[in-house]
Design a protein around this motif. Structure first.
Motif, short mmCIF file in Angstrom:
data_model
loop_
_atom_site.label_atom_id
_atom_site.label_comp_id
_atom_site.label_asym_id
_atom_site.label_seq_id
_atom_site.Cartn_x
_atom_site.Cartn_y
_atom_site.Cartn_z
N TYR A 1 -6.34 0.21 -15.75
CA TYR A 1 -6.29 0.67 -17.14
C TYR A 1 -7.66 1.14 -17.61
CZ TYR A 1 -5.40 0.68 -22.17
OH TYR A 1 -5.29 1.05 -23.48
N ALA A 2 -8.71 0.43 -17.21
CA ALA A 2 -10.06 0.87 -17.54
C ALA A 2 -10.38 2.19 -16.86
CB ALA A 2 -11.07 -0.20 -17.15
N GLY A 3 -9.93 2.35 -15.62
CA GLY A 3 -10.18 3.60 -14.91
C GLY A 3 -9.45 4.78 -15.50
N LEU B 1 -8.92 7.37 -9.17
CA LEU B 1 -8.95 5.90 -9.14
C LEU B 1 -9.22 5.34 -7.75
CD1 LEU B 1 -5.86 5.08 -11.40
CD2 LEU B 1 -8.26 5.09 -12.06
N MET B 2 -9.43 6.18 -6.74
CA MET B 2 -9.58 5.69 -5.38
C MET B 2 -10.70 4.66 -5.23
SD MET B 2 -8.21 5.57 -2.50
CE MET B 2 -6.99 6.86 -2.78
N PRO B 3 -11.88 4.83 -5.83
CA PRO B 3 -12.89 3.76 -5.71
C PRO B 3 -12.41 2.42 -6.27
CG PRO B 3 -13.90 5.79 -6.49
CD PRO B 3 -12.42 6.01 -6.53
N LEU B 4 -11.62 2.46 -7.35
CA LEU B 4 -11.08 1.22 -7.91
C LEU B 4 -10.01 0.63 -7.00
CD1 LEU B 4 -10.81 2.18 -11.69
CD2 LEU B 4 -12.65 0.98 -10.50
N ILE B 5 -9.25 1.49 -6.36
CA ILE B 5 -8.23 1.01 -5.41
C ILE B 5 -8.90 0.27 -4.25
CG2 ILE B 5 -6.48 1.75 -3.74
CD1 ILE B 5 -5.73 3.99 -5.65
N VAL B 6 -10.00 0.84 -3.74
CA VAL B 6 -10.74 0.18 -2.66
C VAL B 6 -11.31 -1.14 -3.14
CG1 VAL B 6 -12.70 0.39 -1.09
CG2 VAL B 6 -11.25 2.38 -1.55
N PHE B 7 -11.83 -1.17 -4.37
CA PHE B 7 -12.40 -2.40 -4.93
C PHE B 7 -11.34 -3.49 -5.04
CE2 PHE B 7 -12.96 -4.88 -8.88
CZ PHE B 7 -14.07 -5.62 -8.51
N ILE B 8 -10.18 -3.15 -5.59
CA ILE B 8 -9.10 -4.14 -5.73
C ILE B 8 -8.63 -4.59 -4.35
CG2 ILE B 8 -6.75 -4.50 -6.55
CD1 ILE B 8 -7.37 -2.51 -8.79
N THR B 9 -8.58 -3.67 -3.40
CA THR B 9 -8.18 -4.02 -2.03
C THR B 9 -9.14 -5.05 -1.44
OG1 THR B 9 -7.18 -1.85 -1.68
CG2 THR B 9 -7.76 -3.12 0.28
N LEU B 10 -10.43 -4.84 -1.62
CA LEU B 10 -11.43 -5.79 -1.10
C LEU B 10 -11.23 -7.17 -1.71
CD1 LEU B 10 -14.64 -3.55 -1.13
CD2 LEU B 10 -13.47 -4.44 0.89
N ILE B 11 -11.09 -7.22 -3.04
CA ILE B 11 -10.93 -8.50 -3.71
C ILE B 11 -9.65 -9.19 -3.26
CG2 ILE B 11 -10.65 -9.63 -5.94
CD1 ILE B 11 -13.46 -8.58 -5.43
N HIS B 12 -8.56 -8.44 -3.16
CA HIS B 12 -7.28 -9.04 -2.79
C HIS B 12 -7.29 -9.54 -1.35
CE1 HIS B 12 -2.95 -9.72 -2.88
NE2 HIS B 12 -2.91 -9.18 -1.68
N LEU B 13 -7.88 -8.77 -0.43
CA LEU B 13 -7.92 -9.21 0.96
C LEU B 13 -8.71 -10.50 1.11
CD1 LEU B 13 -8.47 -5.83 2.87
CD2 LEU B 13 -6.37 -7.17 2.71
N MET B 14 -9.85 -10.58 0.43
CA MET B 14 -10.65 -11.81 0.50
C MET B 14 -9.91 -13.00 -0.10
SD MET B 14 -14.60 -10.69 -0.27
CE MET B 14 -14.21 -9.89 -1.82
N ASP B 15 -9.23 -12.78 -1.22
CA ASP B 15 -8.58 -13.87 -1.93
C ASP B 15 -7.29 -14.30 -1.25
OD1 ASP B 15 -8.53 -15.70 -4.07
OD2 ASP B 15 -7.12 -14.46 -5.16
N ALA B 16 -6.45 -13.33 -0.88
CA ALA B 16 -5.15 -13.66 -0.29
C ALA B 16 -5.31 -14.27 1.10
CB ALA B 16 -4.26 -12.42 -0.23
N TYR B 17 -6.31 -13.84 1.87
CA TYR B 17 -6.50 -14.39 3.21
C TYR B 17 -6.93 -15.86 3.15
CZ TYR B 17 -7.48 -14.18 8.21
OH TYR B 17 -7.45 -14.38 9.57
N ARG B 18 -7.48 -16.26 2.00
CA ARG B 18 -7.89 -17.66 1.83
C ARG B 18 -6.92 -18.40 0.90
NH1 ARG B 18 -11.88 -17.87 -1.14
NH2 ARG B 18 -12.11 -15.69 -1.74
N ALA B 19 -5.66 -17.98 0.91
CA ALA B 19 -4.66 -18.59 0.03
C ALA B 19 -4.50 -20.07 0.33
CB ALA B 19 -3.32 -17.87 0.19
N PHE B 20 -4.43 -20.86 -0.72
CA PHE B 20 -4.28 -22.31 -0.57
C PHE B 20 -3.34 -22.88 -1.62
CE2 PHE B 20 -5.68 -26.64 -1.67
CZ PHE B 20 -5.53 -27.26 -0.44
N GLU B 21 -3.45 -22.38 -2.87
CA GLU B 21 -2.67 -22.95 -3.96
C GLU B 21 -1.18 -22.81 -3.72
OE1 GLU B 21 -4.96 -20.67 -4.33
OE2 GLU B 21 -6.59 -21.49 -5.57
N GLU B 22 -0.76 -21.71 -3.06
CA GLU B 22 0.67 -21.50 -2.84
C GLU B 22 1.27 -22.60 -1.96
OE1 GLU B 22 -1.00 -17.56 -3.97
OE2 GLU B 22 -1.62 -19.24 -2.71
N VAL B 23 0.53 -23.02 -0.94
CA VAL B 23 1.05 -24.06 -0.05
C VAL B 23 1.22 -25.37 -0.81
CG1 VAL B 23 0.64 -25.34 2.07
CG2 VAL B 23 -0.02 -22.93 1.93
N ILE B 24 0.24 -25.71 -1.65
CA ILE B 24 0.32 -26.94 -2.42
C ILE B 24 1.39 -26.84 -3.49
CG2 ILE B 24 -0.98 -28.51 -3.91
CD1 ILE B 24 -1.89 -28.51 -1.00
#
Length: 339
Positions: free
Chosen positions: A222-224, A255-278
């Motif tokens: 939305y900001a982009g 918006l492609m730079p923002l897409i890459v930014f969100i992709t980086l954040i999501h990959l780092m966060d989702a690959y370390r998922a923990f709360e879902e298991v608990i």
């Protein structure tokens, strides 16, 4: 800028990064190559029954831990090389499964089972988060000014909620006699047990991740959208471009730079998922690499923790994150050099 001024600004950040990132990382790396175990001793104990004439005594050989002067267990540390990594990866079980070309046996090993679900969880939710976030951003951007505020507030609610609370909220809707489960049972006239099906739990965990993270993507997109060149959009409209064509050829490239930014954040966060298991109590069906590390650190009946295996699992998880981030980081570097 003088070096002293530069050091005063940058120094505290460097010190904090060394204390809370570099040193712990080096410690985990060292722990993955060594094993710390308690020292035991074999003692002979004599146990006698009450009485004087009929008293009988038995002698037993017991193995007990050695205690120091403070009453704490004495431990010893020894280097084991890559043994902890081999143990986490499956060791002989993995070798036997690979020699038999048995993929099912490989996926029965905790690490590979966790890796399979973690990769599926990360790569499936990524396009859904990007697509849903962009869709919400486009709708809100084209909405009337009077309704933008309430729509933005409602859209951000899933992101504001604490992750574990959000996971429990979704769980209560489907587990046991949850509202959605009761409706589905009445609709299909059958009994449902979501908690007994691994695929259903996996679907709910992915649904929760998309529901929780899509608002973050929405805010960024939305900001982009506020910076899209209006003259270019008007030119596209004059040339007869449809909404989809304007989105595909004007908005998304912008918006492609923002897409890459969100992709980086999501990959780092989702690959370390923990709360879902608990939150979904999926330990018996689906686990993540982060949960596997936590499981190694859980004390057993004797109070011992598998520190070396947990460290090896953490290092393998970090390597996986680096591999996933390689492609988007490479694109970001190319764009930076091109700019």
């Amino acid at each position: 800028m003088k070096f002293r001024t530069f050091a005063m600004f940058v120094g505290p950040s460097v010190v904090m990064m060394l204390m809370f990132i570099a040193f712990p990382l080096v410690t985990v790396l060292l722990n993955s190559f060594q094993v710390t175990q308690p020292v035991f001793q074999v003692v002979e104990t004599e146990t006698c029954t009450p009485g004087f004439i009929t008293q009988t005594c038995t002698t037993e050989i017991k193995t007990i831990p050695v205690l120091d002067g403070d009453g704490k267990t004495v431990t010893t540390t020894r280097w084991v090389g890559f043994s902890s990594y081999a143990n986490v990866l499956g060791g002989e079980r993995l070798t036997r499964a690979l020699s038999d070309f048995d993929l099912g046996a490989v996926l029965q090993i905790d690490f590979w089972k966790a890796l399979r679900f973690t990769l599926t969880f990360t790569l499936v939710t990524l396009p859904l988060v990007l697509g849903l976030g962009l869709a919400i951003a486009v709708v809100v951007n084209n909405a009337a000014t009077a309704v933008k505020g309430p729509v933005i507030f409602v859209s951000l609610l899933p992101f504001i909620i604490t992750p574990v609370i959000g996971a429990l909220s979704i769980r209560w809707l489907f587990y046991g006699d949850g509202i959605v489960t009761v409706w589905l049972e009445a609709l299909f006239d059958t009994n449902l047990s979501v908690a007994a099906n691994g695929w259903a739990i996996e679907f709910l965990m992915m649904f929760y991740r998309v529901w929780h993270v899509a608002p973050f993507a929405f805010v960024i997109f939305y900001a982009g959208l506020q910076t899209v060149n209006q003259d270019t959009l008007e030119s596209a409209i004059i040339d007869g471009a449809s909404r989809w064509e304007r989105l595909r050829y004007v908005v998304i490239p912008h918006l492609m730079p923002l897409i890459v930014f969100i992709t980086l954040i999501h990959l780092m966060d989702a690959y370390r998922a923990f709360e879902e298991v608990i939150g979904f109590s999926s330990e018996s069906y689906r686990i993540t690499l982060q949960y596997l590390t936590y499981d190694y650190l859980t004390p057993d009946d004797a109070g011992n923790r598998q520190i070396s295996s947990a460290s090896a699992s953490a290092m393998l998880t970090m390597i996986g994150v680096v591999v996933l981030l390689a492609a988007p980081l490479r694109r970001t570097w190319r764009d930076h050099r091109g700019a």
